[in-house]
Design an enzyme around this catalytic site. Structure first.
Site, PDB file in Angstrom:
ATOM      1  N   SER A 198      -7.438   2.247  -3.658  1.00  0.00           N
ATOM      2  CA  SER A 198      -6.305   2.841  -2.957  1.00  0.00           C
ATOM      3  C   SER A 198      -5.280   3.400  -3.930  1.00  0.00           C
ATOM      4  O   SER A 198      -4.410   4.170  -3.544  1.00  0.00           O
ATOM      5  CB  SER A 198      -5.634   1.810  -2.049  1.00  0.00           C
ATOM      6  OG  SER A 198      -5.172   0.727  -2.803  1.00  0.00           O
TER       7      SER A 198
ATOM      8  N   ASP B  14       1.106   4.157  -2.921  1.00  0.00           N
ATOM      9  CA  ASP B  14       0.684   5.544  -2.705  1.00  0.00           C
ATOM     10  C   ASP B  14       1.746   6.537  -3.166  1.00  0.00           C
ATOM     11  O   ASP B  14       1.451   7.494  -3.892  1.00  0.00           O
ATOM     12  CB  ASP B  14       0.384   5.778  -1.217  1.00  0.00           C
ATOM     13  CG  ASP B  14      -0.939   5.177  -0.781  1.00  0.00           C
ATOM     14  OD1 ASP B  14      -1.784   4.915  -1.646  1.00  0.00           O
ATOM     15  OD2 ASP B  14      -1.127   4.976   0.435  1.00  0.00           O
TER      16      ASP B  14
ATOM     17  N   GLU C  81       0.819  -1.206   0.000  1.00  0.00           N
ATOM     18  CA  GLU C  81       0.000   0.000   0.000  1.00  0.00           C
ATOM     19  C   GLU C  81       0.856   1.261   0.000  1.00  0.00           C
ATOM     20  O   GLU C  81       0.652   2.173  -0.799  1.00  0.00           O
ATOM     21  CB  GLU C  81      -0.932   0.004   1.212  1.00  0.00           C
ATOM     22  CG  GLU C  81      -1.815   1.230   1.328  1.00  0.00           C
ATOM     23  CD  GLU C  81      -2.602   1.485   0.059  1.00  0.00           C
ATOM     24  OE1 GLU C  81      -3.385   0.610  -0.334  1.00  0.00           O
ATOM     25  OE2 GLU C  81      -2.420   2.547  -0.554  1.00  0.00           O
TER      26      GLU C  81
END
EC number: 3.4.21.-
Length: 652
Positions: free
Chosen positions: A569, A305, A301
């Site tokens: 995400s 990002d 994750e």
């Protein structure tokens, strides 16, 4: 005989006064059930002393929505005239009337004003009192309770009373009905069946790609892999200004997942050579959090990002809000409270909706014997103008009042000009498998759609996911993500809240969707009717997502290897980065941040690329269909940077 007559009269007077007292006091809180872990012991010793805290009702809660719309609605003369943090705290502090009414009652009951202190954020009255005094004050009986699993002790009552005339001024009392130990880790972490806590999105990748594929990637094969070049082409994003504003860093939240600098450097070297090696986020580490980690421990994750955001915002900086020590980050049921504490010191003790401060049965408790040994961090970091959060839960995972108190804090951030964006989820109209006490992540034995949290809060911006379908180019419309591919199954999260009603800024868009593209499912109206008459969703709930961006087949380096990943995400840092770029342009011409962006976008949907192909399946259905205008799969659509920039540059 006469003395007896006097005594009878006196007893009658006492009975009358007692009846009058009972008639003017009301039950303020009652514990409906007690966990089997807690064992009721003896009544507290009358002479024992306790710290008593009375949470006062906050001002302006009823008008809070209107306050936010006043600075967020582009038609308002006060658009973008945001409040300072101190002004917001003062705006919601208990009124003088509330403080005086409660203090007068305390004085009448023998708790003199000299014994009472008001906390710095004005939200609590605090004093020391004996058991006998507080039993008299709250017309109740306190007992000692012992937790058979943790050994923790607590004192509590089963219900307590306050005068009817004072009730509206009191939110919460401690000690009261809640059986929360004053410190220590919860004995049992409430987990989803298939996930340990918050859903880290994505949970599917990365999918390996052969190294030679890297060299041949360009804007002509964005249907196979999304690179920074593809994102710039999809949303018409130009190069960033060479001299960005120094006070406009993009904020990114992470918890329990950590980036590796080696992965960022590999990505920059491959796809963003203009970004210097070693470029890294500004650390804003909360409650013992740490980053980066060795490449062998890199999280999918965090790497995703930063690898998406940097090519859009550079040379702007990015601030990393890494939250909670490693022990709590992997062992907590609650979500976001410690992060919000660190941004707003008053939130640490803020009372709203019957919740005061963090909930020690859900949230991390500091000092932590197994990790960070400092105090809970309150108000230590200033929020950035834009904050991107790629984590989430479902509404049914946490108490509604826990969520409502948090939602009010997002409103307060909006009043200060902060834009907060959340990923809408990767399971279509469902939650993650196993959530909601069903294998498919749905409610009511696996049939009713499960809305996400905090996505349903009407004061944040939800970002759904789109993809470039095979054989399509970046100049053709994207579609809602739906990948039914086994382990990598994934659909853009969307639906309708069971907690919050449709906000006014969204009402017309939702009504149009129902009128012109009515979903083929039965529905219910209001959470109290959940599943009634076979209804699958709440027709009266706040709809999400609000917008969308690409979230599939994203190029990523993770763990030192090249592959692809995706999820909402991925969509969220893309959209958040674009908003941060727009703010930088506004700052360059003497304007300010844009704050809560939903009212502007719902009034100007033409600045987004409308998505009209695809659905977001779940719960044994096809989910909701995309449609012209807003829809609960891709919201209003994907960004068109030039149109969005012009819109916000034209606004005050």
């Amino acid at each position: 005989m006469r003395p007896l007559s006097h005594l009878s009269f006196f007893n009658g007077l006492l009975l009358g006064l007692s009846a009058l007292s009972a008639a003017t006091s009301v039950v303020h809180e009652r514990r409906e059930a007690t966990s089997s872990n807690w064992v009721k012991r003896a009544r507290v010793n009358p002479s024992d002393k306790h710290v008593v805290r009375i949470g006062l009702t906050q001002s302006s809660l009823e008008e809070a929505h209107d306050l936010l719309m006043d600075v967020s609605n582009p038609s308002s003369p006060n658009y973008a005239r945001f409040y300072s943090a101190d002004e917001v705290a003062a705006k919601f502090a208990p009124s003088t009337e509330t403080v005086n009414e409660v203090q007068n009652w305390l004085t009448e009951k023998g708790i003199n004003a000299s014994r009472v202190a008001q906390t710095q954020n004005h939200g609590w009255l605090v004093f020391h009192a004996t058991s006998k005094e507080i039993e008299n004050l709250f017309d109740t009986t306190y007992y000692e309770y012992h937790n058979r699993k943790t050994g923790k002790k607590a004192i509590a009552c089963e219900q307590y009373h306050v005068p009817a005339s004072v009730q509206k001024h009191i939110d919460y009392v401690h000690p009261g009905v809640n059986l929360n130990p004053s410190s220590g880790k919860p004995s049992s972490i409430r987990r989803r069946a298939a996930a340990s806590k918050k859903t880290k999105l994505p949970a599917r990748g990365p999918r390996p790609i052969q190294q030679h594929d890297v060299k041949g990637l360009n804007v002509t094969n964005c249907d196979q892999l999304i690179t920074p070049e593809c994102i710039r082409a999809l949303y018409k994003i130009p190069s960033a200004r060479a001299a960005p504003h120094p006070n406009n860093s993009l904020g990114i939240f992470e918890e329990g997942d950590y980036y590796a600098q080696e992965d960022l450097d590999l990505f920059f070297k491959t796809f963003a050579k203009d970004i210097p090696q070693g470029t890294h986020p500004i650390p804003a580490f909360i409650d013992g959090a740490e980053a980066p980690v060795p490449v062998t421990k890199a999280g999918g994750e965090s790497d995703l990002d930063f690898e998406l955001a940097y090519p859009i915002v550079h040379p702007q900086s990015i601030t990393l809000y890494q939250t909670d020590d490693a022990n709590w980050a992997s062992n907590t049921t609650g979500f976001l409270n410690t992060f919000l504490d660190a941004l707003d010191g008053s939130y640490c003790t803020y009372c709203a909706y019957g919740e005061c401060g963090n909930d020690p049965s859900l949230d991390p408790v500091y000092p932590d014997d197994a990790g960070y040994d400092g105090q809970l961090m309150c108000g230590v970091f200033k929020p950035t103008n834009v904050i991107s959060v790629s984590y989430g839960e479902q509404e049914n995972d946490l108490p509604a009042n826990y969520q409502q108190r948090q939602c009010m804090e997002f409103l307060k951030l909006g009043l200060q000009g902060v834009s907060v964006l959340f990923a809408s989820g990767d399971n279509g109209v469902a939650g993650p498998p196993g959530d909601g006490n069903s294998v498919n992540g749905c409610l009511n034995n696996g049939t009713v759609f499960s809305p996400a949290f905090p996505n349903s809060c009407p004061y944040i911006t939800n970002v759904g996911a789109t993809k470039v379908y095979p054989g399509y180019t970046v100049s053709q419309p994207e579609s809602a993500v739906y990948d039914p591919d086994g382990l990598y199954s994934y659909a853009s999260g969307g639906g309708f809240s069971n907690i919050y009603p449709i906000p006014d800024y969204q009402a017309e868009a939702v009504a149009t969707y129902f009128k012109d593209h009515n979903p083929p499912y039965p529905y219910y109206e209001g959470a109290e009717n959940l599943g009634k008459n076979g209804g699958l969703y709440n027709r009266l709930g706040r709809g999400y997502p609000d917008v969308a961006a690409n979230g599939d087949n994203i190029a990523v380096f993770n763990g030192g290897e090249f592959g692809s990943s995706g999820g909402t995400s991925a969509s969220t840092p893309i959209f958040a980065s674009i908003i941060n770029r727009i703010i930088d342009e506004r700052l360059a011409v003497g304007k300010g941040p844009v704050g809560f962006i939903n009212p502007v976008l719902y009034k100007n949907p033409s600045v987004l690329n409308d998505i009209t192909n695809g659905t977001n399946p779940g719960c044994g259905t096809d989910g909701f269909s995309t449609a012209p205008g807003w829809d609960p799969a891709t919201g209003l659509g994907t960004p068109n940077y030039p149109k969005m920039l012009k819109l916000w540059l034209d606004l005050p």
